[in-house]
Every structure is written in C-alpha cells, then in structure tokens.
Design an enzyme around this catalytic site. Structure first.
Site, mmCIF file in Angstrom:
data_model
loop_
_atom_site.group_PDB
_atom_site.id
_atom_site.type_symbol
_atom_site.label_atom_id
_atom_site.label_comp_id
_atom_site.label_asym_id
_atom_site.label_seq_id
_atom_site.Cartn_x
_atom_site.Cartn_y
_atom_site.Cartn_z
ATOM 1 C CB CYS A 7 -0.946 -0.006 1.181
ATOM 2 S SG CYS A 7 -2.070 -1.400 1.073
HETATM 3 C C1 UGA Z 1 -0.850 0.155 5.832
HETATM 4 C C2 UGA Z 1 -1.630 1.057 6.798
HETATM 5 O O1 UGA Z 1 -0.998 1.052 8.081
HETATM 6 C C3 UGA Z 1 -3.080 0.560 6.937
HETATM 7 O O2 UGA Z 1 -3.820 1.454 7.776
HETATM 8 C C4 UGA Z 1 -3.719 0.524 5.547
HETATM 9 O O3 UGA Z 1 -5.045 0.012 5.603
HETATM 10 C C5 UGA Z 1 -2.898 -0.376 4.646
HETATM 11 O O4 UGA Z 1 -1.547 0.125 4.569
HETATM 12 C C6 UGA Z 1 -3.527 -0.370 3.284
HETATM 13 O O5 UGA Z 1 -3.594 0.690 2.659
HETATM 14 O O6 UGA Z 1 -4.070 -1.403 2.887
HETATM 15 P P1 UGA Z 1 0.328 -2.239 6.020
HETATM 16 O O7 UGA Z 1 0.915 -1.923 4.677
HETATM 17 O O8 UGA Z 1 -0.290 -3.562 6.244
HETATM 18 O O9 UGA Z 1 -0.801 -1.142 6.403
HETATM 19 O O10 UGA Z 1 1.528 -2.129 7.053
HETATM 20 P P2 UGA Z 1 2.031 -1.123 8.192
HETATM 21 O O11 UGA Z 1 1.939 -1.813 9.498
HETATM 22 O O12 UGA Z 1 1.421 0.202 8.076
HETATM 23 O O13 UGA Z 1 3.578 -1.029 7.806
HETATM 24 C C7 UGA Z 1 4.014 -0.500 6.544
HETATM 25 C C8 UGA Z 1 5.524 -0.465 6.472
HETATM 26 O O14 UGA Z 1 6.045 0.569 7.313
HETATM 27 C C9 UGA Z 1 6.208 -1.757 6.903
HETATM 28 O O15 UGA Z 1 7.233 -2.081 5.971
HETATM 29 C C10 UGA Z 1 6.786 -1.410 8.259
HETATM 30 O O16 UGA Z 1 7.943 -2.155 8.566
HETATM 31 C C11 UGA Z 1 7.104 0.061 8.083
HETATM 32 N N1 UGA Z 1 7.167 0.808 9.363
HETATM 33 C C12 UGA Z 1 6.043 0.970 10.108
HETATM 34 C C13 UGA Z 1 8.375 1.317 9.790
HETATM 35 O O17 UGA Z 1 9.410 1.184 9.126
HETATM 36 N N2 UGA Z 1 8.405 2.000 10.990
HETATM 37 C C14 UGA Z 1 7.306 2.181 11.758
HETATM 38 O O18 UGA Z 1 7.420 2.824 12.837
HETATM 39 C C15 UGA Z 1 6.092 1.643 11.305
#
Ligand code: UGA
Length: 451
Positions: A289
């Site tokens: 996403c």
């Molecule tokens: C993300 C959004 O958080 C959801 O709310 C949304 O519904 C979804 O996209 C979507 O559009 O379908 P997701 O991609 O499953 O969800 O994963 P996240 O938990 O948001 O993490 C995204 C990335 O950011 C991961 O690679 C994670 O490792 C990274 N991240 C996250 C960091 O590097 N640091 C952080 O502090 C948090």
C-alpha cells in the site's frame, strides 16, 4: 443482511470473513477458481493470523464463495475490493476495477429493488463518482439515485493484524454522493435537497451493515462526500509513510552524529502532537500500500499541476534506506564472493507478503556487490523465491548465519531478538540491523542503521 464482496485479496477476504462473523450472509466473488475453492474449503488464500479460524467457522455456512457475479442479486449491497495497482508512471491503474464494475453492473440489470455498491479499494478522488458510477449505470441500465446507489468506504486494516483491525476499527468512513461535487463534476445529477432520501438509504444501509461494530458507540463514524472518503484513505497512508520517512531522515542524521535515534524518538513521541507510534526508524516502508498509494497520489497531484515535493522526498528517503544499510555493511565486510545472511524477507513481521519489501532492494544490492546471498524468513521464503529463484534459502536464522561473513536484518520478526550464540557460528560476526531487533554485545561487530 445479505452482503457480497467482489475480490478476494487481503482486504476482500478479510472483510468477507469478518462480516460473516458479525452475522451477515456473505457471498465472496472472485474470478480465480482456485481462490474460490480454497475459500469454500474454509481455508485462507493468504497468510493472515486469525483469518483461517473465521473462514473455517463460516465457510459453507454464512460465507460462500463463487466466480458467478449473478450472486450479487441475492444481496443488499456489494463491496468492491479489487486491486488498484500503479502503472509504469506511478498512476493508478483502474482496469481491474473497471472490468469488475462492468460485470457487477450487468449482473445488477436483472436485480429487483435497491442495491448499494460500496467502493472499498483505494482510489483517487473522483473515481467512485465519475468512473465507477457511470460504468454501473451503463451496465445496469439504471441511473444512480434510482435503484442503484454508490458509496465509498475506505479500509484501514493492516496486514498481519487485519482481523482485529477490522473488528476494532479506530474509525469508519462513509462517503456518499453530494450534490455539489460528485453529481455536478461528473455531469450526473446527484440527489437534490428535495430528494435526499436517495442519500438516506445508502447511508442507512452502510450503518446497518456495520451495526455490530457500531453498537458499543465507541467507534467514530465519519459521514462525508465520496471524494473526501477517497482522499481520507490516501491522506492516512501518505501521512504514516511520511512520518516513517521523517524519522528515518532524522535517524540518518542521528547516525552520522553518533546519536541513538530510538532514544530521540522515545522522547519526541511523548509530545502528544507527535505521538509515539510509527517512529521506528530503519530500512523503511514496504508492502502493497504505502509505495503504491504515495506514488499514485504524487501522480494524481502532478496531473492537476501541483508538485508534491514533500511526498516525493518521503518516497526518496525510503528508496535510499536499503543502500544506506549496505553502505554500513561495506564499512566492515568486502562482500564480493562472501556469504552474506539476510534475516527477514517479509515487508514486516506476521505476514508472508514480500511486495515492495526492502529485502528486495537489499538482496539486489548484495548481488551487485557479488555476494553469495543466503536468506531466511519464518514464512515468506516461498514468496521471495519468485523474485530471486537462485539465491540460497535456509530454514533457520542459525543456518543462515553459519559461515557467513556478514548479516543484515531486514524484518523485525520477534524470533530474531533471541539470537545470540548463533552469531558465533559466523567466525568474526558482523551484523547490520535495519530494524533494531538484535542486542548489541561484546564480540559482535554491530551497526544499527539509525543508532
Ligand atoms: C498500511 C496502513 O498502516 C493501513 O492502515 C492501511 O489500511 C494499509 O496500509 C492499506 O492501505 O491497505 P500495512 O501496509 O499492512 O498497512 O503495514 P504497516 O503496518 O502500516 O507497515 C508499513 C511499512 O512501514 C512496513 O514495511 C513497516 O515495517 C514500516 N514501518 C512501520 C516502519 O518502518 N516503521 C514504523 O514505525 C512503522
């Protein structure tokens, strides 16, 4: 209620299983016969904690999957949860949505009574009202506002925690047509002040389908226009992605000044204007996403003559983090012909999804350096094999580390926290940690990406 969900990907499968769990009768529609058969056997076509239990309980009972769009006629409303990827220029590619809407419209031509079509997929403002709406009208031969109405209801669930995220939503957004924009801008006549009942039944039906989640009165419901609902989803993801890129940029500055970015993040997170979440700096964001949505929003802004510099910078910082990780490895290991362990392949823990995983850039960078890559992930190995069929995959972190000259950590799987003596099998252990999971200790050359 009788609910249909078109598209059985991450979002479609999760909401189909959850709506069945909440007591609705659900038809899941997908063109892929294998996915349909898997669902009907009560199995999950994707790895997602908690999903299989729901499917096992509901399949054949309140949840039935089919390839036949005619099933929508037995339902009160249809969620469109089809993929909206980006094309080569980063623009949203609506082809799958458009063909799904066409088939849905044709199926609805033979339906008696009112039907609500709810766009779940992430789409650029204007898409639901000006692209999907007219396709439904053409296919069904019915004008919007008569027996067919459209709505936009973005989804905020995260992979890995999709089921609890859906069942405990922090907000639910209902976008419906407004006369001042979605009607006029598309040349379509939207509901007028006099016949607001059209808008009324769409919203009523949305409230009804979500009723089990709203009954406690704890979940805020945002009632808004179609375009606002579409933009809320992009703004949510763009904000979160930019927040991580900002802490990564600050983290990169921390690193060159020997400052621990995690101590800085802990302190700034105490300011409730900043907030403690999404401040984990490291190798950056991946997944299906953030990259796609930030790219699509950048392209959409440019299409209207606005240059979104901050979003471009957020994407740029993210693109460069994997190379920064490898440059830290270069300081300690001459990678050519050396065995280098990659710990973690999934884009984040608790998923087997490797789409846009930073591990892809890391492995490519190691291959450019002539390294022999040995990779380990608890669940995502098979998915990564499709990208890199020729690297070595092993079934434990310990096996990956054995005989390696260097190791990089790309995913923050809990099990990596327990690694300790396993590093000694490396000979002279060198670890570059992209996720702050390994404990620094004597006898281990340890580099944190931003600490
Ligand atoms: C993300 C959004 O958080 C959801 O709310 C949304 O519904 C979804 O996209 C979507 O559009 O379908 P997701 O991609 O499953 O969800 O994963 P996240 O938990 O948001 O993490 C995204 C990335 O950011 C991961 O690679 C994670 O490792 C990274 N991240 C996250 C960091 O590097 N640091 C952080 O502090 C948090």
């Amino acid at each position: 209620m009788n609910v249909s969900v078109v598209g059985s990907g991450y979002v479609g499968t999760t909401i189909a299983a959850c709506f069945a769990d909440l007591g609705h009768d659900v038809r899941a529609i997908d063109v892929d016969e294998e996915v349909v058969a898997t669902l009907n056997q009560g199995e999950a076509p994707i790895y997602e904690p908690g999903l299989e239990d729901l499917l096992e309980a509901q399949a054949g009972d309140r949840l039935q999957a089919t390839t036949d769009y005619a099933a929508v006629r037995e339902t009160d409303l249809t969620f469109l949860a089809l993929p909206t990827p980006t094309d080569a220029e980063g623009r949203i590619d609506l082809s799958v949505m458009e063909s799904g809407a066409e088939r849905l419209g044709e199926a609805l031509a033979a339906k008696e009574g009112e039907h609500l079509v709810v766009v779940k997929s992430t789409v650029i403002p204007g898409t639901t009202g000006e692209v999907i709406g007219p396709i439904l009208e053409a296919g069904s031969g019915t004008d919007l506002g008569e027996d067919i109405e459209i709505a936009m209801n973005p989804e905020f669930l995260r992979e890995g925690t999709a089921v609890p995220d859906f069942l405990n939503s922090q907000k639910i957004v209902f976008g419906t047509r407004r006369e001042d924009q979605d009607g006029e801008a598309s040349g379509e006549v939207g509901p007028t002040h006099e016949d607001r009942s059209d808008r009324g039944w769409a919203l009523d039906r949305l409230h009804e389908v979500y009723e089990p989640l709203l009954a406690s009165g704890q979940t805020p419901v945002v009632e808004t226009g179609l375009r606002e609902a579409e933009m809320i989803k992009y703004a949510n993801n763009a904000f979160l992605a930019s927040k991580v890129s900002l802490i990564n940029e600050l983290g990169n500055i921390c690193k060159v000044y020997s400052v621990d970015a995690y101590e800085v993040a802990d302190a700034i997170g105490l300011d409730d204007r900043i907030g403690a979440k999404f401040l984990r700096s490291g190798v950056g964001w991946g997944g299906s996403c953030f990259l796609k949505d930030v790219a699509a929003l950048i392209a959409a802004a440019r299409d209207r003559g606005y240059e979104p510099e901050l979003l471009e910078a957020a994407a740029g910082v993210n693109d460069r983090q994997p190379e920064r990780l490898l440059e830290l490895l270069d300081e300690h290991v001459e990678c050519e012909n050396e065995r280098i362990a990659v710990l973690g392949l999934a884009f984040k823990p608790d998923t087997d999804d490797v789409r846009n995983s930073r591990a892809i850039e890391v492995i490519e960078g190691l291959q450019t350096r002539g390294a022999q890559v040995v990779a380990y992930d608890p669940v995502a190995t098979d998915s990564m094999r499709e990208h890199f069929p020729d690297i070595e995959y092993v079934d434990s972190a310990a096996s990956a580390l054995e005989g390696a000259s260097g190791a990089v950590v790309v995913t923050d799987w809990d099990e990596f926290e327990a690694l300790d003596a396993e590093f000694d099998a490396m000979g002279s252990p060198v670890v570059v940690d992209g996720r702050r999971v390994i404990a620094r200790r004597e006898g281990l050359v340890y580099e944190g990406l931003t600490w």
